[in-house]
Design a protein around this motif. Structure first.
Motif, mmCIF file in Angstrom:
data_model
loop_
_atom_site.group_PDB
_atom_site.id
_atom_site.type_symbol
_atom_site.label_atom_id
_atom_site.label_comp_id
_atom_site.label_asym_id
_atom_site.label_seq_id
_atom_site.Cartn_x
_atom_site.Cartn_y
_atom_site.Cartn_z
ATOM 1 N N ASP A 1 31.822 13.012 35.883
ATOM 2 C CA ASP A 1 31.390 12.076 34.813
ATOM 3 C C ASP A 1 30.675 10.880 35.383
ATOM 4 O O ASP A 1 29.622 10.343 34.654
ATOM 5 N N TYR A 2 30.990 10.453 36.359
ATOM 6 C CA TYR A 2 30.527 9.040 37.064
ATOM 7 C C TYR A 2 29.096 9.561 37.601
ATOM 8 O O TYR A 2 28.412 8.866 37.137
ATOM 9 N N VAL A 3 29.237 10.450 38.381
ATOM 10 C CA VAL A 3 27.768 10.721 39.012
ATOM 11 C C VAL A 3 26.687 11.293 38.278
ATOM 12 O O VAL A 3 25.535 10.600 38.216
ATOM 13 N N VAL A 4 27.147 12.204 37.332
ATOM 14 C CA VAL A 4 26.045 12.493 36.343
ATOM 15 C C VAL A 4 25.526 11.372 35.485
ATOM 16 O O VAL A 4 24.412 11.031 35.037
ATOM 17 N N GLY A 5 26.864 10.612 34.975
ATOM 18 C CA GLY A 5 26.337 9.276 34.127
ATOM 19 C C GLY A 5 25.371 8.505 34.743
ATOM 20 O O GLY A 5 24.779 7.524 34.008
ATOM 21 N N GLN A 6 25.366 8.322 36.220
ATOM 22 C CA GLN A 6 24.486 7.269 36.894
ATOM 23 C C GLN A 6 23.142 7.988 36.901
ATOM 24 O O GLN A 6 22.395 7.283 37.383
ATOM 25 N N ILE A 7 22.906 9.148 36.784
ATOM 26 C CA ILE A 7 21.702 9.676 36.905
ATOM 27 C C ILE A 7 20.834 9.908 35.655
ATOM 28 O O ILE A 7 19.515 9.800 35.625
ATOM 29 N N VAL A 8 21.522 10.138 34.485
ATOM 30 C CA VAL A 8 21.022 10.441 33.248
ATOM 31 C C VAL A 8 20.419 9.121 32.621
ATOM 32 O O VAL A 8 20.943 8.121 32.899
ATOM 33 N N ASP A 9 19.639 9.202 31.598
ATOM 34 C CA ASP A 9 19.268 7.936 30.721
ATOM 35 C C ASP A 9 20.370 7.651 29.712
ATOM 36 O O ASP A 9 20.432 6.433 29.371
#
Lengths: 83, 300
Positions: A12-20
């Protein structure tokens, strides 16, 4: 602690940091066996490309980090990116 | 239209996947794979070697054995059973059905006429971008915040520190528990590094270089490298000749150069282009001669 909880939190955290659009990120943990989970990752439209990265480079890194999280729980985790 | 590519990767699987991507083929069953070199594990990533595979689209029936590269290949277009993978490759080149030489579309993408090329899948993003408008001071907090959040999402205790040195963001994650973010041979560290850069790219067009150490791994690696270099130096001194090392990063090469420079009777230099640049350690015939190396102190 639910199985795959750390995996989910990390993804949740990592992907959330990558996407717009972090709010559109959805991570579902599916138990495969006693020590085995699948993490399904969904993103908002247009964000998956960034999550996969050039030549799947980012996706590979995310899988590695997800497995590191799974190691904390003594399980294995495979990540599936759902478009 | 036999185009084949030779690709290097950490494992056969990785190399094949990269090669298929390169060829525009999605089905594993549509390619033939020849393993040129089996991968070997080393110690702390040293002494190991990559897998090298040669991959080409599988030709099924149809146009028979005449598989000369390039010439006439594009004429026979759609009726060929193997047209599918060919189309996939052509499309990306924008050259479908024409007689023009293919492989112009994607820069360096498709190989020409089956000429072998070895390339690292990791190499793709490595091109240095000119440091225009890069403001490391503005980007460093983003790195720091991302790493803090990551450590926290893992539920680990640890601290994160960032500094800027020569426009490079140096991020250090410390704490016993953060060992979990290092992984076998630094694999998790590399992944975290990659993702850190990706998060920067989301916010900044031009991004500063980031160096990352977690739980002292990079430092330990430096020590292991020195020991490794010491063994190779001894070998060169006793057996003479030269030893060619596996490709390494600039930082790793510098460690080797420095180790060699400290010993009389051997010298070192680098050859090849990044990311396949490697160090050669060789004996110095004239013992009284320079024991240093050609680049140990500045460029590595």
């Amino acid at each position: 602690m639910a199985k795959g909880e750390i995996v989910k939190r990390v993804l949740d955290y990592v992907v959330g940091q990558i996407v717009d659009d972090p709010n559109a990120v959805e991570v579902t943990i599916i138990e495969q066996g006693p020590e085995d989970v699948i993490a399904e990752v969904r993103t908002g439209p247009g964000d998956m490309g960034r999550v996969i990265g050039r030549r799947g480079r980012t996706a590979r890194s995310i899988r590695t980090v997800a497995q590191a999280a799974a190691d904390e729980e003594g399980i294995t985790a495979s990540v599936e990116f759902e478009d | 239209m036999v185009e084949w590519v030779e690709v290097r990767g950490k494992s056969i699987e990785v190399a094949v996947a990269a090669a298929m991507n390169e060829l525009g083929v999605t089905e594993r069953s549509d390619v033939d794979v020849e393993v040129v070199q089996e991968p070997e594990k080393g110690f702390l990533g040293l002494g190991g070697r990559d897998a090298i595979v040669r991959v080409k689209p599988r030709v099924r029936r149809g146009r028979g054995r005449d598989r000369r590269p390039r010439t006439g290949a594009s004429r026979t277009g759609g009726s060929r059973p193997e047209g599918r993978s060919r189309d996939a490759a052509s499309r990306s080149g924008g050259q479908r059905g024409s007689n023009a030489p293919r492989s112009q579309g994607r820069s360096g993408g498709n190989s020409r006429s089956g000429a072998p090329r070895t390339r690292s899948p990791e190499a793709a993003n490595r091109a240095e971008r000119p440091p225009v408008d890069v403001n490391p001071a503005e980007q460093a907090p983003v790195v720091e915040q991302f790493l803090r959040g990551l450590v926290e999402s893992f539920g680990l205790e640890g601290s994160v520190r960032v500094e800027i040195e020569d426009d490079v963001i140096i991020a250090t994650v410390e704490g016993e528990q953060t060992e979990a973010l290092v992984g076998v041979r630094g694999s998790v560290l590399d992944a975290v590094h990659e993702i850190t850069k990706t998060t920067l790219h989301r916010q900044f067009k031009d991004t500063a270089r980031v160096r990352l150490d977690i739980a002292g791994y990079a430092e330990r690696r430096r020590q292991a490298l020195s020991i490794y270099a010491g063994q190779l130096i001894e070998q060169v001194m006793s057996e003479g000749g030269e030893i060619m090392l596996e490709p390494m990063s600039a930082a790793d090469r510098k460690v080797i150069h420095d180790s060699v420079a400290a010993v009389d009777g051997v010298r070192s230099y680098s050859e090849g282009e990044p990311p396949r640049r490697y160090v050669v350690i060789s004996q110095v015939e004239d013992q009284a001669g320079e024991e240093g190396d050609d680049e140990g102190d500045d460029e590595v």
